[in-house]
Design an enzyme around this catalytic site. Sequence first.
Site, PDB file in Angstrom:
ATOM      1  N   SER A  10       4.774 -47.567  24.118  1.00  0.00           N
ATOM      2  CA  SER A  10       5.848 -47.448  25.114  1.00  0.00           C
ATOM      3  C   SER A  10       5.997 -45.999  25.571  1.00  0.00           C
ATOM      4  O   SER A  10       6.192 -45.729  26.758  1.00  0.00           O
ATOM      5  CB  SER A  10       7.175 -47.910  24.514  1.00  0.00           C
ATOM      6  OG  SER A  10       7.142 -49.281  24.274  1.00  0.00           O
ATOM      7  N   ARG A 113       3.618 -63.915  33.559  1.00  0.00           N
ATOM      8  CA  ARG A 113       4.883 -63.352  33.073  1.00  0.00           C
ATOM      9  C   ARG A 113       5.858 -63.089  34.224  1.00  0.00           C
ATOM     10  O   ARG A 113       5.429 -62.780  35.339  1.00  0.00           O
ATOM     11  CB  ARG A 113       4.598 -62.071  32.275  1.00  0.00           C
ATOM     12  CG  ARG A 113       3.720 -62.382  31.073  1.00  0.00           C
ATOM     13  CD  ARG A 113       3.401 -61.167  30.258  1.00  0.00           C
ATOM     14  NE  ARG A 113       4.584 -60.601  29.652  1.00  0.00           N
ATOM     15  CZ  ARG A 113       4.582 -59.475  28.943  1.00  0.00           C
ATOM     16  NH1 ARG A 113       3.456 -58.804  28.776  1.00  0.00           N
ATOM     17  NH2 ARG A 113       5.681 -59.029  28.395  1.00  0.00           N
ATOM     18  N   GLN A 160      11.885 -52.794  29.972  1.00  0.00           N
ATOM     19  CA  GLN A 160      11.025 -52.729  31.155  1.00  0.00           C
ATOM     20  C   GLN A 160      11.848 -52.875  32.429  1.00  0.00           C
ATOM     21  O   GLN A 160      11.625 -52.157  33.411  1.00  0.00           O
ATOM     22  CB  GLN A 160       9.953 -53.814  31.075  1.00  0.00           C
ATOM     23  CG  GLN A 160       8.997 -53.554  29.915  1.00  0.00           C
ATOM     24  CD  GLN A 160       7.956 -54.626  29.740  1.00  0.00           C
ATOM     25  OE1 GLN A 160       7.933 -55.609  30.472  1.00  0.00           O
ATOM     26  NE2 GLN A 160       7.091 -54.439  28.763  1.00  0.00           N
ATOM     27  N   ASP A 314       9.139 -56.640  19.225  1.00  0.00           N
ATOM     28  CA  ASP A 314       7.681 -56.787  19.059  1.00  0.00           C
ATOM     29  C   ASP A 314       7.291 -57.043  17.604  1.00  0.00           C
ATOM     30  O   ASP A 314       6.109 -57.213  17.304  1.00  0.00           O
ATOM     31  CB  ASP A 314       6.959 -55.544  19.587  1.00  0.00           C
ATOM     32  CG  ASP A 314       7.068 -55.446  21.106  1.00  0.00           C
ATOM     33  OD1 ASP A 314       7.351 -56.478  21.750  1.00  0.00           O
ATOM     34  OD2 ASP A 314       6.884 -54.344  21.651  1.00  0.00           O
ATOM     35  N   LYS A 341       6.337 -63.120  26.465  1.00  0.00           N
ATOM     36  CA  LYS A 341       5.536 -61.946  26.115  1.00  0.00           C
ATOM     37  C   LYS A 341       4.059 -62.234  26.451  1.00  0.00           C
ATOM     38  O   LYS A 341       3.781 -63.120  27.247  1.00  0.00           O
ATOM     39  CB  LYS A 341       5.723 -61.608  24.631  1.00  0.00           C
ATOM     40  CG  LYS A 341       7.144 -61.177  24.288  1.00  0.00           C
ATOM     41  CD  LYS A 341       7.483 -59.862  24.954  1.00  0.00           C
ATOM     42  CE  LYS A 341       8.912 -59.448  24.699  1.00  0.00           C
ATOM     43  NZ  LYS A 341       9.319 -58.307  25.506  1.00  0.00           N
TER      44      LYS A 341
HETATM   45  C1  S3P Z   1       8.399 -52.477  26.199  1.00  0.00           C
HETATM   46  C2  S3P Z   1       9.512 -53.264  26.174  1.00  0.00           C
HETATM   47  C3  S3P Z   1       9.563 -54.578  25.543  1.00  0.00           C
HETATM   48  C4  S3P Z   1       8.396 -54.795  24.593  1.00  0.00           C
HETATM   49  C5  S3P Z   1       7.094 -54.338  25.166  1.00  0.00           C
HETATM   50  C6  S3P Z   1       7.157 -52.866  25.531  1.00  0.00           C
HETATM   51  C7  S3P Z   1       8.483 -51.180  26.891  1.00  0.00           C
HETATM   52  O1  S3P Z   1       9.511 -55.564  26.550  1.00  0.00           O
HETATM   53  O2  S3P Z   1       8.314 -56.129  24.203  1.00  0.00           O
HETATM   54  O3  S3P Z   1       6.044 -54.523  24.247  1.00  0.00           O
HETATM   55  O4  S3P Z   1       7.624 -50.312  26.654  1.00  0.00           O
HETATM   56  O5  S3P Z   1       9.417 -51.008  27.677  1.00  0.00           O
HETATM   57  P1  S3P Z   1      10.862 -56.017  27.329  1.00  0.00           P
HETATM   58  O6  S3P Z   1      11.410 -54.826  27.972  1.00  0.00           O
HETATM   59  O7  S3P Z   1      10.431 -57.024  28.335  1.00  0.00           O
HETATM   60  O8  S3P Z   1      11.736 -56.599  26.263  1.00  0.00           O
END
Ligand code: S3P
Length: 439
Positions: A10, A113, A160, A314, A341
Amino acid sequence: MTIRVPGDKSITQRALVLGGLAEGESRIRGILRGADPLATGRALVALGVEIAGLEGAADSEVRIRGRGLRAWRQPSGALDLCNSGTGARLLAGALAAQPITAVLKGDASLSGRPMRRIAEPLTRMGAAVDYLEREGHLPMRVTGAALTPLRHRSVVASAQVKSAVLLAGVGAGVAVEVREPRPSRDHSERMLEAMGVEVVEGEVAESWSVRVPSPPPRLGPLDMEVPGDFSSAAFLLAWAVLSGSGTPLTVRGIGLSRTRTGLLAVLERMGARIAVVPREDTGGERAGDLRVDPAATRLRAVEVGGDEIPAMIDEVPILAVLAARAEGVTRITGAAELRVKESDRLAALATNLRRIGVTAEELPDGLEIEGTGRPVSGSIESLHDHRIAMAFGVLAATPRCDLRVDDPTVADVSFPGFWGLLERVRVRSARLGRASFGG
Ligand code: S3P
């Protein structure tokens, strides 16, 4: 034994995108060279951002020459984010403020998705989003505009979604606020602050509010070290807990944001002992070492509810594997987001657990798993999902398991070198264990 895991996915993704919007040269060390950030990096290069060293040696520094907030170049073809949901959604947010049009596409998993959750706030700000094949999904064309301020209430706790809106606001120079039901991971907030942006966070009307009230006219470059990925470390920690190898395992230099480490409290309730040794913060992020106590652990089942899920979103796959070896029935709820996911993880986990002889039930928003000490065997369908493959890979490397994972290469998305590291840890622990018993 002490090991390291690759850089945080991330944080790497955000460093690439925000580095591309900064003015001047960002220098990033410890970057993750997994398939996801590589896809984001290539998309940024197609947008005119100069990136040196991304596909270089594992420990070399990456240099990003940003183009400034609204100067990305019109790409000549579609931007292929492959499997990366974070890459697609962060880029869509940043593209919303650029004076260009770009098509985002991805592999079959990413094209399944949901994208409406980001397209909707971005279009309310003034960008145009067109779906080229299926409503609400990639491939999707984003046409940037001079955006207007927005207060967005997200029904899901999603970093996200939050990051897409924050990037659009910062890119366009307009105030934005995102309210989410619970705090999702906050790496964008920490990095924006490190680049000179004021971010205001707090509880407002039973939601978690994140606000950028007055975005600056430019972003300063980043100079940072990406900490190790907690989500990757979690697989090795779980292996140490499950294997009962008797050898202490330390994973060094891991990012320890409270928005990420929810699994630690759950592991503690299950009876595992993991010590946290804080180290120097990096790029506004807490970092430290994690040490698994070598005492053989008899794991107990746990209840995990919606309040805890965002900080371990995750880690549910590896929790499910731990639950398969815990005494009692583990119940996970409030985790419906796992259905969107890289695969429908609730279905993937329940199906694979049952295939190998573990009693598991899918709930609409979670799982019920009855732990067993019996031998388990069978083949695992990873459904091209890196975390499903790695979670069962961990189980496969513990006693009383005869498992085959169909597509081990999928781990490269977030954890290149996973299988080699797991095997080295297993073999060395066995050797050290024998030595300490005088064998
Ligand atoms: C992430 C946010 C999460 C996570 C993904 C990485 C990110 O998703 O599951 O692996 O880097 O912002 P969501 O924001 O959809 O929950």
